[in-house]
Design an enzyme around this catalytic site. Structure first.
Site, mmCIF file in Angstrom:
data_model
loop_
_atom_site.group_PDB
_atom_site.id
_atom_site.type_symbol
_atom_site.label_atom_id
_atom_site.label_comp_id
_atom_site.label_asym_id
_atom_site.label_seq_id
_atom_site.Cartn_x
_atom_site.Cartn_y
_atom_site.Cartn_z
ATOM 1 N N ASP A 12 0.888 -1.206 0.096
ATOM 2 C CA ASP A 12 -0.046 0.105 -0.021
ATOM 3 C C ASP A 12 0.957 1.098 -0.064
ATOM 4 O O ASP A 12 1.684 1.509 0.997
ATOM 5 C CB ASP A 12 -0.903 -0.127 1.525
ATOM 6 C CG ASP A 12 -1.859 1.169 1.412
ATOM 7 O OD1 ASP A 12 -1.674 2.107 0.680
ATOM 8 O OD2 ASP A 12 -2.451 1.286 2.262
ATOM 9 N N TYR A 227 1.374 0.371 15.239
ATOM 10 C CA TYR A 227 0.142 0.127 14.517
ATOM 11 C C TYR A 227 0.599 0.730 12.685
ATOM 12 O O TYR A 227 0.867 1.858 12.549
ATOM 13 C CB TYR A 227 -1.109 0.675 14.727
ATOM 14 C CG TYR A 227 -2.318 0.977 13.517
ATOM 15 C CD1 TYR A 227 -2.773 -0.478 13.687
ATOM 16 C CD2 TYR A 227 -2.727 1.914 13.201
ATOM 17 C CE1 TYR A 227 -3.639 -0.876 12.707
ATOM 18 C CE2 TYR A 227 -3.470 1.751 12.310
ATOM 19 C CZ TYR A 227 -4.081 0.482 11.926
ATOM 20 O OH TYR A 227 -5.103 0.322 10.869
ATOM 21 N N LYS A 230 -3.459 -3.202 8.616
ATOM 22 C CA LYS A 230 -3.635 -4.775 8.668
ATOM 23 C C LYS A 230 -2.479 -5.272 7.309
ATOM 24 O O LYS A 230 -1.849 -4.385 6.678
ATOM 25 C CB LYS A 230 -4.767 -5.290 8.428
ATOM 26 C CG LYS A 230 -5.427 -5.509 9.739
ATOM 27 C CD LYS A 230 -5.098 -6.537 10.604
ATOM 28 C CE LYS A 230 -5.530 -6.394 11.867
ATOM 29 N NZ LYS A 230 -4.841 -7.179 13.088
HETATM 30 C C1 F6R Z 1 -7.233 -0.298 7.630
HETATM 31 C C2 F6R Z 1 -7.236 1.015 7.258
HETATM 32 C C3 F6R Z 1 -8.215 2.105 7.542
HETATM 33 C C4 F6R Z 1 -7.696 3.146 8.536
HETATM 34 C C5 F6R Z 1 -8.852 4.317 8.919
HETATM 35 C C6 F6R Z 1 -7.904 5.458 9.791
HETATM 36 O O1 F6R Z 1 -6.330 -1.103 7.425
HETATM 37 O O2 F6R Z 1 -6.156 1.292 6.737
HETATM 38 O O3 F6R Z 1 -9.243 1.430 7.918
HETATM 39 O O4 F6R Z 1 -6.910 2.724 9.749
HETATM 40 O O5 F6R Z 1 -9.140 5.065 7.658
HETATM 41 O O6 F6R Z 1 -7.036 6.063 9.054
HETATM 42 P P1 F6R Z 1 -6.148 7.281 9.807
HETATM 43 O O7 F6R Z 1 -5.856 6.847 11.099
HETATM 44 O O8 F6R Z 1 -4.978 7.245 8.772
HETATM 45 O O9 F6R Z 1 -7.246 8.435 9.579
HETATM 46 MG MG MG Z 2 -3.998 2.288 2.963
HETATM 47 MG MG MG Z 3 -4.672 -2.472 2.075
#
Ligand code: F6R
Ligand code: MG
Ligand code: MG
Length: 365
Positions: A12, A227, A230
């Site tokens: 990603d 973190y 995933k």
């Molecule tokens: C799951 C994922 C998204 C982010 C969520 C919050 O793998 O990438 O669900 O965790 O959109 O993202 P932030 O913390 O960057 O606003």
């Molecule tokens: Mg992403």
């Molecule tokens: Mg992804």
């Protein structure tokens, strides 16, 4: 003839809007960079995406863990991350965990599944790519495909498969591995792979050594120590002529199972098989989804792809996944929608708990 290697390497490196899908310019850039190497490092290539993950499919004769192939993938990811940064895409450069490439992308952010094999008279290969879940998500399906005679008729009626398979399982926490032979050790295998956040099937081989499946086992939070979303795994499965038929490989995806991932990598959700046009995460940043591309491999050339889940036969599982999504979403911040506390250690929850730590006082009995 030289053996053929399929390398499926993903990362990603930024998406739009938010974490939902890869940008067309990124796909184009990656496809061009790989095409330039066809006839040089590569025999053939194909670029696609599942949700926010850029997927590089490459064939060559250099074997697994080849430094040049890994360097090429790294170059594609870093160059595409630059394009993502120029457009201020979301999470640009997210899975590039280090600036210092050292010969192998494993442990540096990207997910890797590779398989080297001698091509048979005809070799069908299925490539699975998922978003918003973790590598252990494949465990259930690999068990059904290679060890469950109620799924795979060939285990019972094809003499070439009748002896069963060998599963290599990795413990991603303790960094150790073990092999189980099925059907005789199925219960021991299940004792571990039923806990997919820790025990992940890496390879499946037929008992005569023929390679049948290979997965990515990288867990980013364990690599980065914090973190980072995933791990959105990939998997390569070979079929037919003494291996499970293509239809036996994709049939278990008609069962709506629940996996870890989804919003903030912190929730259980249904794992939805979709066609390429639907490989975009939407509702609550999901639900977790999987695509499957089918190819015939011909002297390293990829004949295809066929978009395997773009089919009304998978409409029902999609509808059932939507039902499950409604039920789980209704739990809001409660378990079992939210992951258990031990799994939440790898999310952003501990940072919230830290701010409240001083407020707790002992209970006097
Ligand atoms: C799951 C994922 C998204 C982010 C969520 C919050 O793998 O990438 O669900 O965790 O959109 O993202 P932030 O913390 O960057 O606003
Ligand atoms: Mg992403
Ligand atoms: Mg992804």
């Amino acid at each position: 003839m030289a053996k053929t290697t399929i390398s499926l390497i993903k990362a990603d490196i930024g998406s739009f809007p938010g974490h939902s899908r890869t940008h067309p310019l990124i796909l184009e850039k990656a496809a061009r960079m790989l095409k330039e190497q066809e006839g040089k490092l590569l025999i053939d290539s194909f670029v696609t995406h599942c949700g926010d993950d850029l997927e590089l499919i490459m064939t060559h004769t250099r074997g697994e863990d080849d430094p040049e192939i890994h360097a090429l993938s790294w170059k594609v990811f870093t160059e595409c991350a630059k394009v993502a940064k120029e457009m201020k895409l979301y999470g640009a450069g997210q899975d590039i965990l280090s600036d210092a490439f050292s010969g192998n992308v494993k442990g540096m952010g990207p997910g890797v599944a590779e398989m080297e094999f001698e091509e048979r008279g005809s070799d069908p290969v299925l490539l699975f790519m998922a978003d918003k879940t973790e590598p252990g998500a494949w465990n259930f399906y690999l068990y059904k495909i290679f060890a469950d005679p109620f799924n795979t008729a060939g285990l019972v009626i094809d003499p070439q498969m009748h002896d069963g398979f060998i599963f290599e399982v990795h413990d991603v926490i303790e960094k150790r591995k073990i092999e189980f032979r099925t059907p005789e050790e199925s219960y021991s295998l299940l004792a571990y792979i039923g806990a997919p956040s820790r025990y992940v099937i890496k390879y499946v081989k037929r008992k005569d050594g023929i390679i049948a499946a290979s997965t990515s086992t990288q867990r980013l939070s364990l690599i980065a120590g914090k973190y980072v979303g995933k791990d959105d795994p990939v998997m390569i499965v070979r079929g037919q002529s003494g291996l499970p038929a293509v239809g036996e490989i994709i049939d278990p995806f008609s069962i709506p199972i629940i996996v870890a991932g989804w919003m903030r990598g912190s929730h259980h959700g249904p794992f939805m098989p979709v066609g390429l046009p639907d490989a975009n995460c939407t509702r609550f940043d999901g639900p977790p989804r999987v695509i499957c591309l089918g190819f015939q491999v011909c002297n390293g050339k990829l004949i295809g792809p066929a978009d395997m889940f773009d089919d009304p036969a998978y409409d029902r599982v999609r509808a059932r996944c939507n039902e499950l999504a409604d039920i789980l979403r209704a739990h809001g911040p409660f378990e079992p929608h939210r992951l258990s506390l031990s799994e939440m250690e790898y999310t952003t929850l501990p940072a919230v708990e830290k701010t409240l730590k001083g407020r707790w006082v002992p209970i006097k009995e």
